[in-house]
Scaffold this motif. Structure first.
Motif, PDB file in Angstrom:
ATOM      1  N   LEU A 195       4.171  -1.758 -11.310  1.00 24.61           N
ATOM      2  CA  LEU A 195       2.312  -1.767 -10.273  1.00 24.61           C
ATOM      3  C   LEU A 195       1.552  -2.870  -9.630  1.00 24.61           C
ATOM      4  O   LEU A 195       0.624  -3.100  -8.945  1.00 24.61           O
ATOM      5  CB  LEU A 195       1.240  -1.391 -11.353  1.00 24.61           C
ATOM      6  CG  LEU A 195       1.872   0.184 -10.900  1.00 24.61           C
ATOM      7  CD1 LEU A 195       0.559   0.846 -12.207  1.00 24.61           C
ATOM      8  CD2 LEU A 195       1.585   1.366 -10.390  1.00 24.61           C
ATOM      9  N   GLN A 196       2.476  -4.562 -10.206  1.00 25.02           N
ATOM     10  CA  GLN A 196       1.396  -5.245 -10.190  1.00 25.02           C
ATOM     11  C   GLN A 196       1.495  -5.525  -8.414  1.00 25.02           C
ATOM     12  O   GLN A 196       0.490  -6.189  -7.584  1.00 25.02           O
ATOM     13  CB  GLN A 196       1.710  -6.430 -10.140  1.00 25.02           C
ATOM     14  CG  GLN A 196       1.093  -6.809 -12.252  1.00 25.02           C
ATOM     15  CD  GLN A 196       1.291  -8.420 -13.094  1.00 25.02           C
ATOM     16  OE1 GLN A 196       2.521  -8.464 -12.242  1.00 25.02           O
ATOM     17  NE2 GLN A 196       0.437  -8.870 -13.097  1.00 25.02           N
ATOM     18  N   PRO A 197       2.243  -5.290  -7.467  1.00 25.54           N
ATOM     19  CA  PRO A 197       2.702  -5.594  -5.647  1.00 25.54           C
ATOM     20  C   PRO A 197       1.467  -4.408  -5.866  1.00 25.54           C
ATOM     21  O   PRO A 197       1.339  -4.632  -4.253  1.00 25.54           O
ATOM     22  CB  PRO A 197       3.926  -5.177  -6.387  1.00 25.54           C
ATOM     23  CG  PRO A 197       5.009  -5.667  -7.301  1.00 25.54           C
ATOM     24  CD  PRO A 197       3.731  -5.491  -7.823  1.00 25.54           C
ATOM     25  N   TYR A 198       1.460  -3.763  -5.794  1.00 26.45           N
ATOM     26  CA  TYR A 198       0.318  -2.945  -5.345  1.00 26.45           C
ATOM     27  C   TYR A 198      -0.896  -2.757  -5.281  1.00 26.45           C
ATOM     28  O   TYR A 198      -1.832  -1.765  -4.666  1.00 26.45           O
ATOM     29  CB  TYR A 198       0.841  -1.257  -6.299  1.00 26.45           C
ATOM     30  CG  TYR A 198       2.193  -0.686  -5.224  1.00 26.45           C
ATOM     31  CD1 TYR A 198       2.017  -0.477  -4.487  1.00 26.45           C
ATOM     32  CD2 TYR A 198       3.323  -1.436  -6.159  1.00 26.45           C
ATOM     33  CE1 TYR A 198       3.828   0.036  -3.659  1.00 26.45           C
ATOM     34  CE2 TYR A 198       4.260  -0.885  -6.011  1.00 26.45           C
ATOM     35  CZ  TYR A 198       4.622  -0.259  -4.408  1.00 26.45           C
ATOM     36  OH  TYR A 198       5.871   0.030  -4.376  1.00 26.45           O
ATOM     37  N   THR A 199      -1.474  -4.146  -6.061  1.00 31.20           N
ATOM     38  CA  THR A 199      -3.074  -4.012  -6.440  1.00 31.20           C
ATOM     39  C   THR A 199      -3.879  -4.944  -5.293  1.00 31.20           C
ATOM     40  O   THR A 199      -2.987  -6.129  -4.645  1.00 31.20           O
ATOM     41  CB  THR A 199      -2.597  -5.098  -8.117  1.00 31.20           C
ATOM     42  OG1 THR A 199      -2.374  -6.078  -8.062  1.00 31.20           O
ATOM     43  CG2 THR A 199      -2.279  -4.189  -9.274  1.00 31.20           C
TER      44      THR A 199
ATOM     45  N   VAL B 191      -7.586   3.591  -8.983  1.00 31.55           N
ATOM     46  CA  VAL B 191      -7.001   3.689  -7.696  1.00 31.55           C
ATOM     47  C   VAL B 191      -8.234   3.904  -6.788  1.00 31.55           C
ATOM     48  O   VAL B 191      -9.192   4.351  -7.484  1.00 31.55           O
ATOM     49  CB  VAL B 191      -6.074   5.098  -7.634  1.00 31.55           C
ATOM     50  CG1 VAL B 191      -5.540   4.866  -6.084  1.00 31.55           C
ATOM     51  CG2 VAL B 191      -5.149   4.581  -8.592  1.00 31.55           C
ATOM     52  N   ARG B 192      -8.074   3.299  -5.538  1.00 30.81           N
ATOM     53  CA  ARG B 192      -9.204   3.950  -4.631  1.00 30.81           C
ATOM     54  C   ARG B 192      -9.128   4.352  -3.451  1.00 30.81           C
ATOM     55  O   ARG B 192      -8.287   4.506  -2.667  1.00 30.81           O
ATOM     56  CB  ARG B 192     -10.386   2.921  -4.203  1.00 30.81           C
ATOM     57  CG  ARG B 192     -10.815   2.355  -5.299  1.00 30.81           C
ATOM     58  CD  ARG B 192     -11.585   1.421  -5.001  1.00 30.81           C
ATOM     59  NE  ARG B 192     -13.454   1.036  -5.874  1.00 30.81           N
ATOM     60  CZ  ARG B 192     -13.141  -0.607  -5.965  1.00 30.81           C
ATOM     61  NH1 ARG B 192     -13.464  -1.634  -4.470  1.00 30.81           N
ATOM     62  NH2 ARG B 192     -14.363  -0.761  -7.015  1.00 30.81           N
ATOM     63  N   PRO B 193      -8.917   5.686  -3.763  1.00 35.10           N
ATOM     64  CA  PRO B 193      -7.676   6.817  -2.674  1.00 35.10           C
ATOM     65  C   PRO B 193      -8.457   6.715  -1.047  1.00 35.10           C
ATOM     66  O   PRO B 193      -9.824   7.013  -1.266  1.00 35.10           O
ATOM     67  CB  PRO B 193      -7.287   8.234  -3.742  1.00 35.10           C
ATOM     68  CG  PRO B 193      -8.609   8.372  -4.197  1.00 35.10           C
ATOM     69  CD  PRO B 193      -8.684   7.045  -5.042  1.00 35.10           C
ATOM     70  N   ALA B 194      -7.667   6.541  -0.258  1.00 33.82           N
ATOM     71  CA  ALA B 194      -8.810   7.235   0.372  1.00 33.82           C
ATOM     72  C   ALA B 194      -7.615   8.274   1.323  1.00 33.82           C
ATOM     73  O   ALA B 194      -6.729   7.929   1.910  1.00 33.82           O
ATOM     74  CB  ALA B 194      -8.184   5.735   2.066  1.00 33.82           C
TER      75      ALA B 194
ATOM     76  N   LEU C 263       0.580  -1.026   0.482  1.00 28.62           N
ATOM     77  CA  LEU C 263      -0.162   0.227   0.380  1.00 28.62           C
ATOM     78  C   LEU C 263       0.841   1.717  -0.153  1.00 28.62           C
ATOM     79  O   LEU C 263       2.074   1.632   0.734  1.00 28.62           O
ATOM     80  CB  LEU C 263      -1.298  -0.214   0.750  1.00 28.62           C
ATOM     81  CG  LEU C 263      -1.696   1.233   1.479  1.00 28.62           C
ATOM     82  CD1 LEU C 263      -2.875   1.150  -0.160  1.00 28.62           C
ATOM     83  CD2 LEU C 263      -2.755   1.874   2.569  1.00 28.62           C
ATOM     84  N   PHE C 264       0.784   2.202  -1.312  1.00 29.16           N
ATOM     85  CA  PHE C 264       1.454   3.522  -1.083  1.00 29.16           C
ATOM     86  C   PHE C 264       0.691   4.349  -0.507  1.00 29.16           C
ATOM     87  O   PHE C 264      -0.272   4.161  -0.831  1.00 29.16           O
ATOM     88  CB  PHE C 264       2.055   4.090  -2.584  1.00 29.16           C
ATOM     89  CG  PHE C 264       2.486   5.278  -2.693  1.00 29.16           C
ATOM     90  CD1 PHE C 264       3.814   4.839  -2.676  1.00 29.16           C
ATOM     91  CD2 PHE C 264       1.839   5.962  -3.110  1.00 29.16           C
ATOM     92  CE1 PHE C 264       4.382   6.421  -2.942  1.00 29.16           C
ATOM     93  CE2 PHE C 264       2.215   7.473  -3.112  1.00 29.16           C
ATOM     94  CZ  PHE C 264       3.571   7.341  -2.472  1.00 29.16           C
TER      95      PHE C 264
ATOM     96  N   MET D 182      -3.387   5.400  -1.114  1.00 28.13           N
ATOM     97  CA  MET D 182      -3.637   4.410  -3.053  1.00 28.13           C
ATOM     98  C   MET D 182      -3.534   3.529  -3.753  1.00 28.13           C
ATOM     99  O   MET D 182      -2.523   3.231  -4.208  1.00 28.13           O
ATOM    100  CB  MET D 182      -2.214   5.030  -3.934  1.00 28.13           C
ATOM    101  CG  MET D 182      -2.258   7.661  -3.508  1.00 28.13           C
ATOM    102  SD  MET D 182      -3.531   7.433  -3.752  1.00 28.13           S
ATOM    103  CE  MET D 182      -3.063   7.640  -5.461  1.00 28.13           C
ATOM    104  N   PRO D 183      -4.427   2.667  -2.638  1.00 31.73           N
ATOM    105  CA  PRO D 183      -4.607   1.118  -2.868  1.00 31.73           C
ATOM    106  C   PRO D 183      -4.822   1.031  -4.561  1.00 31.73           C
ATOM    107  O   PRO D 183      -6.325   1.297  -5.178  1.00 31.73           O
ATOM    108  CB  PRO D 183      -5.776   0.191  -1.975  1.00 31.73           C
ATOM    109  CG  PRO D 183      -6.639   2.068  -1.589  1.00 31.73           C
ATOM    110  CD  PRO D 183      -5.592   3.063  -2.058  1.00 31.73           C
TER     111      PRO D 183
END
Length: 138
Positions: free
Chosen positions: A130-134, A91-94, A4-5, A79-80
């Motif tokens: 980006l795959q590791p962040y999905t 991206v679904r920002p929180a 998760l960034f 930034m998931p």
């Protein structure tokens, strides 16, 4: 489990409205700053991707406002990435202050050819980075 960034920024006085909270339009600006920092950390210089024949444009946004962030608070933008498609990503920002959820949403991006402005496939190196962040572990 997906990485998760998150990017942190401090709310400036000029970003607040007459109610003393961040003006709603600034959240998309904050999102853009966080996306740029995600790109920098994961892929390096965004300009290199554009020079290589791929750009990323916003196709759709949706934000839900829960609470107002206030002047001088530290705002974390998580930034998931929830989807890596053929030509798009979601991206679904929180937006959070501590554990308090300020806003959340969804942003759909489409990859384009910077010369023709037409859709194109996501570059392989972008997908791989980006795959590791999905969240789906795509």
């Amino acid at each position: 489990m997906a990485k998760l960034f998150s990017h942190r920024l401090r709310v400036r006085y000029s970003e607040c409205d007459q109610q003393g909270v961040v003006f709603n339009g600034h959240y998309l600006f904050y999102y853009d700053v966080a996306l740029t920092e995600l790109w920098r950390e994961v892929l390096g210089d965004y300009t290199s991707m554009v020079e290589g024949g791929a750009d990323l444009v916003v196709a759709e946004t949706r934000l839900l406002y829960r609470h107002g962030a206030r002047f001088d608070e530290l705002l974390d933008i998580e930034m998931p990435i929830t989807h890596l498609g053929t030509t798009s990503m979601i991206v679904r920002p929180a937006f959070k202050v501590g554990e308090r959820l300020i806003a959340e949403g969804e942003v759909r991006h489409v990859f384009t050819d910077p010369a023709t402005h037409s859709k194109r496939e996501m570059p392989t190196e972008v997908r791989t980075a980006l795959q590791p962040y999905t969240s789906a572990g795509e």
